[in-house]
Design a protein around this motif. Structure first.
Motif, short mmCIF file in Angstrom:
data_model
loop_
_atom_site.label_atom_id
_atom_site.label_comp_id
_atom_site.label_asym_id
_atom_site.label_seq_id
_atom_site.Cartn_x
_atom_site.Cartn_y
_atom_site.Cartn_z
N GLN A 1 0.82 -1.20 0.00
CA GLN A 1 0.00 0.00 0.00
C GLN A 1 0.86 1.25 0.00
O GLN A 1 1.97 1.25 0.52
N VAL A 2 0.33 2.28 -0.61
CA VAL A 2 1.01 3.57 -0.66
C VAL A 2 0.03 4.62 -0.15
O VAL A 2 -1.13 4.65 -0.55
N GLN A 3 0.52 5.45 0.74
CA GLN A 3 -0.27 6.57 1.23
C GLN A 3 0.29 7.87 0.64
O GLN A 3 1.50 8.07 0.65
N LEU A 4 -0.62 8.69 0.14
CA LEU A 4 -0.23 9.95 -0.49
C LEU A 4 -0.96 11.09 0.19
O LEU A 4 -2.18 11.04 0.34
N VAL A 5 -0.21 12.11 0.57
CA VAL A 5 -0.82 13.26 1.23
C VAL A 5 -0.38 14.53 0.52
O VAL A 5 0.82 14.86 0.52
N GLU A 6 -1.34 15.23 -0.05
CA GLU A 6 -1.05 16.47 -0.77
C GLU A 6 -1.13 17.67 0.17
O GLU A 6 -1.87 17.64 1.17
N SER A 7 -0.41 18.70 -0.18
CA SER A 7 -0.48 19.96 0.54
C SER A 7 -0.08 21.08 -0.41
O SER A 7 0.45 20.82 -1.50
N GLY A 8 -0.32 22.31 0.02
CA GLY A 8 0.12 23.45 -0.76
C GLY A 8 -0.94 24.18 -1.54
O GLY A 8 -0.67 25.22 -2.15
N GLY A 9 -2.14 23.64 -1.55
CA GLY A 9 -3.21 24.33 -2.25
C GLY A 9 -3.63 25.59 -1.51
O GLY A 9 -3.20 25.86 -0.39
N GLY A 10 -4.48 26.38 -2.17
CA GLY A 10 -4.96 27.59 -1.54
C GLY A 10 -5.56 28.53 -2.54
O GLY A 10 -5.84 28.15 -3.69
N LEU A 11 -5.74 29.76 -2.11
CA LEU A 11 -6.30 30.81 -2.95
C LEU A 11 -5.18 31.70 -3.47
O LEU A 11 -4.33 32.15 -2.70
N VAL A 12 -5.19 31.92 -4.76
CA VAL A 12 -4.16 32.76 -5.37
C VAL A 12 -4.80 33.60 -6.46
O VAL A 12 -5.80 33.19 -7.06
N GLN A 13 -4.25 34.77 -6.70
CA GLN A 13 -4.75 35.62 -7.77
C GLN A 13 -4.24 35.12 -9.12
O GLN A 13 -3.16 34.49 -9.20
N ALA A 14 -4.99 35.40 -10.14
CA ALA A 14 -4.55 35.06 -11.49
C ALA A 14 -3.17 35.66 -11.74
O ALA A 14 -2.91 36.81 -11.38
N GLY A 15 -2.30 34.86 -12.33
CA GLY A 15 -0.93 35.29 -12.57
C GLY A 15 0.03 34.88 -11.46
O GLY A 15 1.25 34.98 -11.63
N GLY A 16 -0.51 34.43 -10.35
CA GLY A 16 0.31 34.04 -9.22
C GLY A 16 0.82 32.61 -9.33
O GLY A 16 0.61 31.93 -10.35
N SER A 17 1.47 32.16 -8.27
CA SER A 17 2.09 30.84 -8.25
C SER A 17 1.73 30.08 -6.99
O SER A 17 1.45 30.68 -5.94
N LEU A 18 1.75 28.77 -7.11
CA LEU A 18 1.62 27.86 -5.98
C LEU A 18 2.53 26.68 -6.21
O LEU A 18 2.77 26.30 -7.36
N ARG A 19 2.98 26.08 -5.13
CA ARG A 19 3.71 24.83 -5.24
C ARG A 19 2.98 23.78 -4.42
O ARG A 19 2.85 23.92 -3.20
N LEU A 20 2.54 22.75 -5.10
CA LEU A 20 1.91 21.63 -4.44
C LEU A 20 2.95 20.58 -4.09
O LEU A 20 3.89 20.36 -4.85
N SER A 21 2.74 19.93 -2.97
CA SER A 21 3.61 18.84 -2.55
C SER A 21 2.78 17.59 -2.31
O SER A 21 1.60 17.68 -1.94
N GLN B 1 -7.14 21.65 -2.67
CA GLN B 1 -7.92 22.58 -3.47
C GLN B 1 -7.10 23.78 -3.91
O GLN B 1 -6.39 24.40 -3.09
N VAL B 2 -7.22 24.12 -5.17
CA VAL B 2 -6.58 25.32 -5.72
C VAL B 2 -7.69 26.23 -6.25
O VAL B 2 -8.51 25.80 -7.07
N THR B 3 -7.70 27.44 -5.77
CA THR B 3 -8.66 28.44 -6.20
C THR B 3 -7.90 29.61 -6.79
O THR B 3 -6.96 30.12 -6.17
N VAL B 4 -8.31 30.05 -7.97
CA VAL B 4 -7.64 31.16 -8.65
C VAL B 4 -8.66 32.26 -8.88
O VAL B 4 -9.66 32.05 -9.58
N SER B 5 -8.40 33.41 -8.31
CA SER B 5 -9.32 34.54 -8.47
C SER B 5 -8.88 35.41 -9.64
O SER B 5 -7.69 35.59 -9.88
N SER B 6 -9.86 35.91 -10.36
CA SER B 6 -9.54 36.74 -11.53
C SER B 6 -9.44 38.21 -11.17
O SER B 6 -9.75 38.61 -10.07
#
Length: 126
Positions: free
Chosen positions: A1-21, A121-126
């Protein structure tokens, strides 16, 4: 079995950056082929990027090319998705996935992946 846990999502403005892990446990990480998928409300899950076990080859959806970068640190059992120049249409829940093997266009298919995280979750505001 493999367990995977994501992190790094959030709210960012259009043109911005995020790094997911995505932190993996339960199996030798450097034997796994890793992918990122995303799913927006009312839409099918779609491929974003993938990376082979050694990290030597990567694959990208056309929508991700030139803006997103997938990478992995086998010493940390972690795969990353650096997302730059984000657009409102990038908003979705992003899922990390692990496959025992994939090659070429096979890495684009969600059915190839054996293990999935819960998503971030990744949310991008315009």
């Amino acid at each position: 079995q493999v367990q995977l846990v994501e992190s790094g999502g959030g709210l960012v403005q259009a043109g911005g950056s995020l790094r997911l892990s995505c932190a993996a446990s339960g199996r030798t990480f450097n034997s796994l082929f890793m992918g990122w998928f995303r799913q927006a409300p009312g839409k099918e899950r779609e491929f974003v990027a993938a990376i082979i076990d050694s990290g030597g080859t990567t694959y990208y959806a056309n929508s991700a090319k030139g803006r997103f970068t997938i990478s992995r640190d086998n010493a940390k059992n972690t795969v990353y998705l650096q997302m730059n120049s984000l657009k409102p249409e990038d908003a979705a829940r992003y899922y990390c996935a692990a496959a025992l093997y994939c090659s070429g266009y096979g890495c684009y298919e969600f059915r190839v992946y054996n293990y999935w995280g819960q998503g971030t979750q990744v949310t991008v505001s315009s």
